[in-house]
Write a protein that holds these residues in place. Structure first.
Motif, PDB file in Angstrom:
ATOM      1  N   VAL A  18       0.853  -1.186   0.000  1.00 29.42           N
ATOM      2  CA  VAL A  18       0.000   0.000   0.000  1.00 29.42           C
ATOM      3  C   VAL A  18       0.892   1.240   0.000  1.00 29.42           C
ATOM      4  N   PRO A  19       0.368   2.405  -0.405  1.00 30.97           N
ATOM      5  CA  PRO A  19       1.210   3.594  -0.516  1.00 30.97           C
ATOM      6  C   PRO A  19       1.981   3.962   0.745  1.00 30.97           C
ATOM      7  N   THR A  20       1.412   3.716   1.918  1.00 30.81           N
ATOM      8  CA  THR A  20       2.139   4.059   3.141  1.00 30.81           C
ATOM      9  C   THR A  20       3.435   3.264   3.265  1.00 30.81           C
ATOM     10  N   GLN A  21       3.445   2.042   2.758  1.00 33.21           N
ATOM     11  CA  GLN A  21       4.655   1.217   2.830  1.00 33.21           C
ATOM     12  C   GLN A  21       5.718   1.717   1.854  1.00 33.21           C
ATOM     13  N   SER A  22       5.289   2.158   0.678  1.00 28.06           N
ATOM     14  CA  SER A  22       6.240   2.749  -0.268  1.00 28.06           C
ATOM     15  C   SER A  22       6.813   4.038   0.294  1.00 28.06           C
ATOM     16  N   TRP A  23       5.946   4.828   0.934  1.00 22.46           N
ATOM     17  CA  TRP A  23       6.374   6.083   1.555  1.00 22.46           C
ATOM     18  C   TRP A  23       7.421   5.810   2.639  1.00 22.46           C
TER      19      TRP A  23
END
Length: 280
Positions: A18-23
């Motif tokens: 999910v985007p939070t993990q990429s962030w």
């Protein structure tokens, strides 16, 4: 940070989450200490990615770039996708549909197909859809209408066929008759250099129905106040979208097992007094 040595040692080519993990990955303080040149793509799905993340990934991944996919269990995870220059040119789009999938936007009330740029519920059709929910004919009839799946997501399609997801329809904040899309507000807040995590949600208001609230995890070593945020957002987004209630947190925001922020929990914590926002 545990992913970084694994990427280096195993020469991982795709980082999916999910985007939070990429962030978390590209903003980790040890990111530059490890060799991540094996990565060809960083992204995934599960939630809209802020434009600031797309830009950060594009600049951080030396031999690859950002990617995003949009699918559901009901579509067997098949759906529109965006990557490469298409994505960096349109960082808020989830891409275009791939045959044999059909994607349309319906008016939630009339069920009519809407035109270019018109906001409504995103619908999907095609052979990748589930036949139905096991022994739940009522749920199946509610979810799939004339071969089209109700996604529960709101958005629009532009003149080139790119799909833009604004928010979950049920998560949209209705403030005094104005629609506030949490993902849009979050994307603007993520542009502040002191911000590490952001979750925007609605809180009850006697006259307006709802007001906009936000919980922010500040980057380690940085500082941010509600007044700083209000000044930063002044002129960046419409005034009615600027959060009136700001919670600055020192610990990570609560997440579920998939890594998505638990906005309902944050809303309940504000209501119970467990979190005290700075308000105006």
């Amino acid at each position: 940070g545990k992913a970084l040595p694994i990427i280096e040692q195993e020469r991982i080519t795709n980082f999916v989450g999910v985007p939070t993990q990429s962030w978390d990955l590209v903003n980790h303080p040890d990111f530059e200490k490890y060799d991540t040149t094996s990565l060809k793509a960083v992204g995934g799905g599960g939630a809209p990615a802020p434009a600031a993340l797309v830009d950060k990934v594009a600049k951080s991944i030396k031999k690859g770039g950002p990617q995003l996919g949009y699918g559901m269990t009901e579509t067997n995870a098949f759906g529109p996708g965006n990557l490469g220059k298409f994505y960096t040119d349109r960082p808020t789009s989830t891409g275009r549909a791939i045959r044999p999938m059909g994607v349309a936007v319906w008016d939630p009330a009339t069920k009519e197909v809407l035109g270019v740029g018109e906001y409504g519920e995103i619908m999907m059709s095609g052979p990748m859809l589930i036949r139905g929910y096991w022994n739940r004919p009522d749920a199946t009839a509610e979810a799939i209408e004339n071969g089209w799946l109700h996604t529960g997501d709101g958005g629009y399609i532009d003149e080139e066929g790119f799909l833009f997801i604004k928010d979950r329809i049920k998560d949209m904040i209705l403030r005094g008759g104005e629609n506030v899309f949490c993902s849009e507000v979050e994307g603007s807040i993520y542009e502040h250099p002191a911000v590490h995590e952001v979750a925007v949600f609605g809180v009850p208001h006697e006259r307006l129905g709802e007001e906009v609230a936000v919980a922010i995890k500040v980057t380690d070593g940085a500082s941010l106040t509600a007044e700083d945020l209000w000044k930063f957002l002044d002129g960046k987004i419409s005034s009615f979208k600027v959060p009136n209630h700001v919670v600055i947190m020192n610990e990570e925001l609560p997440r579920n097992a998939a890594g998505k922020f638990l906005k309902t929990a944050l809303r309940d914590m504000v209501a119970s007094g467990a979190l005290t926002p700075t308000s105006r």
